[in-house]
Write a protein that holds these residues in place. Sequence first.
Motif, PDB file in Angstrom:
ATOM      1  N   GLU A  29       1.193   6.322   1.565  1.00 51.73           N
ATOM      2  CA  GLU A  29       1.512   6.243   2.995  1.00 51.73           C
ATOM      3  C   GLU A  29       0.623   7.199   3.792  1.00 51.73           C
ATOM      4  O   GLU A  29       0.100   6.845   4.860  1.00 51.73           O
ATOM      5  N   GLU A  30       0.434   8.415   3.266  1.00 54.23           N
ATOM      6  CA  GLU A  30      -0.421   9.389   3.942  1.00 54.23           C
ATOM      7  C   GLU A  30      -1.884   8.942   3.919  1.00 54.23           C
ATOM      8  O   GLU A  30      -2.593   9.053   4.925  1.00 54.23           O
ATOM      9  N   ARG A  44       6.481   9.757  -6.361  1.00 54.00           N
ATOM     10  CA  ARG A  44       5.909   9.986  -5.023  1.00 54.00           C
ATOM     11  C   ARG A  44       4.640   9.191  -4.750  1.00 54.00           C
ATOM     12  O   ARG A  44       3.900   9.497  -3.820  1.00 54.00           O
ATOM     13  N   GLN A  45       4.365   8.172  -5.560  1.00 51.33           N
ATOM     14  CA  GLN A  45       3.145   7.397  -5.313  1.00 51.33           C
ATOM     15  C   GLN A  45       3.146   6.798  -3.914  1.00 51.33           C
ATOM     16  O   GLN A  45       2.127   6.815  -3.223  1.00 51.33           O
ATOM     17  N   SER A  46       4.298   6.283  -3.492  1.00 50.67           N
ATOM     18  CA  SER A  46       4.360   5.640  -2.174  1.00 50.67           C
ATOM     19  C   SER A  46       4.196   6.663  -1.051  1.00 50.67           C
ATOM     20  O   SER A  46       3.636   6.349   0.006  1.00 50.67           O
ATOM     21  N   TRP A  47       4.679   7.900  -1.257  1.00 53.02           N
ATOM     22  CA  TRP A  47       4.514   8.947  -0.240  1.00 53.02           C
ATOM     23  C   TRP A  47       3.027   9.219  -0.006  1.00 53.02           C
ATOM     24  O   TRP A  47       2.559   9.264   1.135  1.00 53.02           O
ATOM     25  N   SER A 104       8.432   9.818  10.839  1.00 52.61           N
ATOM     26  CA  SER A 104       9.107   8.661  10.253  1.00 52.61           C
ATOM     27  C   SER A 104       8.578   8.452   8.838  1.00 52.61           C
ATOM     28  O   SER A 104       7.846   9.282   8.303  1.00 52.61           O
ATOM     29  N   GLY A 105       8.945   7.343   8.221  1.00 51.33           N
ATOM     30  CA  GLY A 105       8.453   7.057   6.881  1.00 51.33           C
ATOM     31  C   GLY A 105       9.140   7.906   5.825  1.00 51.33           C
ATOM     32  O   GLY A 105      10.305   8.294   5.964  1.00 51.33           O
ATOM     33  N   TRP A 106       8.404   8.260   4.778  1.00 48.10           N
ATOM     34  CA  TRP A 106       8.984   8.949   3.621  1.00 48.10           C
ATOM     35  C   TRP A 106       9.627  10.283   3.990  1.00 48.10           C
ATOM     36  O   TRP A 106      10.639  10.684   3.413  1.00 48.10           O
ATOM     37  N   ARG A 107       9.052  11.013   4.975  1.00 50.10           N
ATOM     38  CA  ARG A 107       9.531  12.361   5.290  1.00 50.10           C
ATOM     39  C   ARG A 107      10.805  12.351   6.132  1.00 50.10           C
ATOM     40  O   ARG A 107      11.473  13.379   6.247  1.00 50.10           O
ATOM     41  N   SER A 108      11.141  11.222   6.712  1.00 52.78           N
ATOM     42  CA  SER A 108      12.272  11.160   7.632  1.00 52.78           C
ATOM     43  C   SER A 108      13.579  11.632   6.984  1.00 52.78           C
ATOM     44  O   SER A 108      14.359  12.369   7.597  1.00 52.78           O
ATOM     45  N   GLU A 109      13.812  11.246   5.728  1.00 48.83           N
ATOM     46  CA  GLU A 109      15.082  11.592   5.084  1.00 48.83           C
ATOM     47  C   GLU A 109      15.208  13.085   4.800  1.00 48.83           C
ATOM     48  O   GLU A 109      16.312  13.593   4.581  1.00 48.83           O
TER      49      GLU A 109
END
Length: 387
Positions: free
Chosen positions: A197-198, A191-194, A372-377
Amino acid sequence: MEKQDSESTVALGECRQPIVWVADSAQLDVLCERWKSLSWLALDTEFMRIDTFYPVPALLQINDGTASYLIDPLSLDDVTSLRALMESPDVQKVLHACSEDLEVFQILLNCLPVNLLDTQVAAAFCGYGYSVGYANLVRAVLGVQLPKDETRSNWLQRPLTDAQQRYAALDVEYLYQITLHLKEQLAKLGRQSWVQEECDLMVPAFLESQKLSNASARFRGAWRLNQRQLAVLMELAAWRDQTAQSQNIVRGHVLRDKSVFAIAETLPTHISQLRKVPELSDKLIRRYGDRVIEIVEQVRAMPEEDLPPRLPRPPGTAQQTRINEMRDALAQVAEELKVAPEYLARRKDFEFIMRALQEGKSGDDLFPASLSGWRSEFVKPCLQKFL
């Protein structure tokens, strides 16, 4: 403890690393040159904010994994190297709940840190809950109880006491240790990218919040106002912030929130009417009354087409029931992910969806850009069944 002009090892209390007092610009330059080669640093600030609009920077703490450096802004005549370090994208700056720290950096260095990691955000993605306080996170991760005796001490006094120096050093020494743990957990979870992103959104969000045009955003009941009343609220709030900034006083010393809202509701045309405004003293009327009436008159003269649109009403009972159902469904997803549910979707996201439905939108147009972004899925598939 006396000010120290050179590095020294101080083993105090729970501090297991040296504490270095930095009060010389040449010494700071050497340190910043060394820190430029590191991948990340743990940072914190101490400041005073009693009756001023802006925080008064009193101390900047940095831990590089080997020592805690207490940088004295009251003694430094040149912070160019520190500004360059904060603006370097190659060195990650780690802070906890950094919104007020960002204000300090802006005032002290006239810049904001680039490549930021907020451990409060990181903790929320590692199962420690939303908006966890620093002391609670230290206790949860390290099993350590932080001292509280210096929380409200005078950080502008010189020399700082031994207790103050230990307190300030402990904050960044433990922050460094916590960061090691959180980075390891995030890597395991992928989750580093999540988190990044925040965190990348934090500085833009801070800058947006500082705009005078957004000064009225703090008034929760603004949706009740008609267009002209809302325009007065926006103009008054912006003028109040500008006045408070120029005089470096708290907003309430210009006009209190309750007074601003009441003026927007009643649209007074004469100073005598201001005496009926709640929490507005005669002293403030004498000082600012003419300008307040002038702002109201300017808005009264605005043509209809120049007025701002009314703010949307809060969700009604039926809409709120639907929002609650969506929130409950997402809470289950958050529990499975071990992520604070507030990071999947927030109230304003649900309200956006409700308005979009009312407007007949469909597909991706139903969702705000914030989903959008990581949470979208995770979010969109979960909410589709309610739409």
